[in-house]
Enzyme design. Structure first.
Site: not given
Length: 630
Positions: A73, A175, A336, A453
């Site tokens: 990221r 995200s 996301d 998750k």
């Protein structure tokens, strides 16, 4: 951006850029100009050469990407340390070579590729484009690719890996990060994010395959014409919703639900998926979408940051809509859709105030709900000895308190759902049942069908729980108080400071490990806010003073800093660097014994310790740290 524009720089590939005055930077820039076929990032590189400092050029071009708690990221743009066409191609070449080496039938099983809705016009790096490049690299080596034809929640990729029996999966997403960022998450064949040794081996492989293999790696249309590419969207979506339906316990009652919900997708992917999840649970009325935030927009124009964890400051549009529509519960997913925030109209007579549940508070409610649902299904005499719940080392200990009374097992992992996902798979292989898992940063998993998750399924579960409680004249807040009376109050606080300088972060944690200044690096702070520190755990050194052998039960981690202090008054406090953002996070919690009827004074005591951690341990003014904006 068209192919012609990207290929436009090819003719100039051998042109030597002007010198920066630094030999290493110059060599890195020559490689960049030789390999990069994206005219926009090539132009960025040349512009930086004329305007940026040598240190900035070194940061961008003389270092590479590394796996954090959520994969690769970084900001989008030119440079080997940024997310862009070239670094995605390099990362995918490393992954492809490693898969073919490790898994004999990897080419047949293929790789799942998904993407969110992020994009940056100035570099041409949209998530969809980067996903097409990922597919092109795999197809160039005749590895089959299951490339989604449209954006999907992150959880769809690991779910698809398991559903389709793929060798691996890649999700292009950053995200909840700022709009400038993007990322590259890798899932192994069991559906869990890669951890050691795979993560380091993939990056080592990428270093061996830095130069793009062929022109095919840049051909985003290859996926459109290759017989080795399939679109899994229809099949995976139907299977995913069937799995969501398996979490439903009160479908008939849901169909009569009068409770109204509002949902914000934070300009991300979630809207359609949340609507279908609610229908799967039998709700006649879907949640009311926040119109300004319903449709994807990579600029995230209505929020300061696209992270619902920030609470009230980013949920104002949701609250206003809920008040107009007489809705009592707000649900918010990040771009996301892997995180879920929940808020409820306050029941304390506060004049229409909204209670935003922390990740720890929502976890207490969901753990109670999942356990109660399992027990009602399993019947009398249900054996809890093979039932597990999972959490992370910086999350609330509410699961431990529940387990002590109920008899199920709890395990802690390092922060990051990749550790939870891998542990879920290991427990499943042993025939154990994982009911629930969470991390305090509003990441939840109900059940264990997906080792990641998921905000979509969790939103439906929360709605069913809220409707069930409302039928019994209870709010979510009232039930949370009931849970705390049963298992003890667990008051927690989470905050952070922003630090963009890695050297400063290293100096801060070095000071904490040598607090007396003796130079031996073995003295931690003896007090915090005037309260004695009784135990210290430092996972970077594998040290835990609470253990007889002083060795940490958690595995040693070198990917960031994390030190936990247990105080004489019962406060557990952790300082940790984020694996996805330039932050130092602060976690504190104070618990009472079960049966406690009041928790007055806990908040004040916890606030005192939190402020001491910030002021005395991190020294924000001295270190130019940016405090969290509220």
């Amino acid at each position: 951006m068209g192919d012609a524009e990207r290929d436009g720089g090819a003719a100039e590939a051998e042109q030597r850029p002007p010198s920066s005055g630094d030999e290493k930077v110059d060599e890195a820039l020559r490689r960049w100009m030789r390999w990069d076929k994206n005219e926009r990032t090539r132009a960025q590189a040349l512009a930086l050469l004329g305007s940026a400092s040598v240190s900035e050029l070194q940061r961008r071009f003389c270092s590479g990407l590394t796996f954090g708690t959520a994969g690769l990221r970084a900001p989008m743009g030119a440079g080997f340390s940024r997310i862009n066409d070239l670094t995605v191609i390099q990362s995918t070449q490393g992954l492809c070579a490693y898969l073919l080496k490790c898994i004999p039938d990897a080419a047949r099983r293929g790789v799942v590729v998904g993407f969110d809705t992020r994009g940056q016009p100035e570099s041409g790096c949209s998530s969809q484009w980067l996903a097409s490049l990922t597919a092109a690299v795999m197809l160039s080596r005749e590895v089959s690719v299951h490339l989604f034809s449209s954006y999907v929640p992150t959880a769809y990729v690991p779910f698809a890996v398991k559903e389709l029996g793929a060798a691996a999966g890649v999700m292009i997403t950053a995200s909840h990060n700022p709009k400038e960022d993007n990322g590259y998450k890798v899932y192994w064949g069991d559906g869990a994010q890669v951890t050691a040794p795979h993560d380091a081996a993939i990056m080592a492989s990428a270093k061996e395959h830095q130069e793009p293999w062929s022109a095919a790696c840049w051909d985003v249309r290859l996926a459109q014409r290759s017989p080795l590419r399939s679109d899994p969207l229809g099949h995976v979506d139907a299977a995913f919703m069937r799995a969501v339906a398996g979490l439903c316990r009160h479908r008939e009652a849901n169909s009569r639900c009068q409770l109204k919900f509002v949902h914000s997708s934070f300009h991300g992917v979630a809207h359609d998926f949340i609507q279908r999840a609610f229908a799967t649970f039998g709700f006649e009325s879907p949640p009311i979408p926040v119109p300004e935030q319903k449709d994807p927009d990579p600029q995230f124009p209505t929020v300061r940051v696209p992270n619902p964890e920030e609470g009230h400051s980013v949920l104002e549009l949701s609250f206003r809509l809920a008040e107009r529509e007489n809705a009592a519960v707000v649900l918010a997913t990040d771009p996301d859709a892997d995180r879920l925030a929940v808020a409820e109209l306050s029941d304390d007579g506060g004049g229409g105030e909204w209670k935003v549940f922390s990740g720890n508070e929502l976890a207490a409610l969901l753990a109670w709900w999942m356990l109660s649902s399992w027990k009602s299904t399993a019947g009398d005499g249900a054996d809890l000895r093979r039932v597990y719940m999972l959490t992370t080392a910086v999350s609330s200990r509410i699961l431990h308190s529940m387990a002590q009374q109920e008899g199920f097992h709890v395990e802690e992992t390092l922060p990051g759902f990749k550790w939870i996902g891998n542990r879920i798979q290991a427990l499943a292989a042993e025939g154990k049942t994982v009911l629930f898992a969470f991390e305090e940063s509003i990441g939840f998993l109900c059940g264990s069908r997906i080792p990641e998750k998921d905000g979509v399924s969790t939103a439906a579960v929360v709605a069913e729980m809220a409707a069930y409680l409302r039928d019994r004249k209870l709010s979510l807040q009232q039930q949370l108080r009931n849970i705390y009376q049963m298992y003890g109050y667990h008051v927690s606080r989470t905050s952070y400071v922003i630090c963009n300088d890695g050297v400063t972060i290293g100096r801060i944690f070095a000071r904490l490990r040598d607090f007396d200044g003796g130079g031996d690096g073995g003295s931690y702070p003896a007090t915090c806010g005037g309260v004695r520190v009784v135990h210290v755990r430092d996972v970077n050194r594998g040290f835990d003073s609470s253990q007889a052998d002083s060795r940490s039960v958690l595995p040693v981690s070198r990917s960031g800093h994390m030190i936990t202090f247990t105080l004489e008054n019962g406060v557990v406090a952790t300082l940790r660097t984020s694996g996805t953002e330039p932050k130092i996070k602060i976690y504190t919690e104070l618990c009472t014994a079960p049966g406690t009827s009041v928790a007055s004074g806990l908040e004040a005591e916890l606030r005192k310790v939190t402020e001491a951690l910030l002021d005395d341990f991190l020294e924000p003014e001295k270190n130019d740290l940016i405090r969290r904006a509220v």
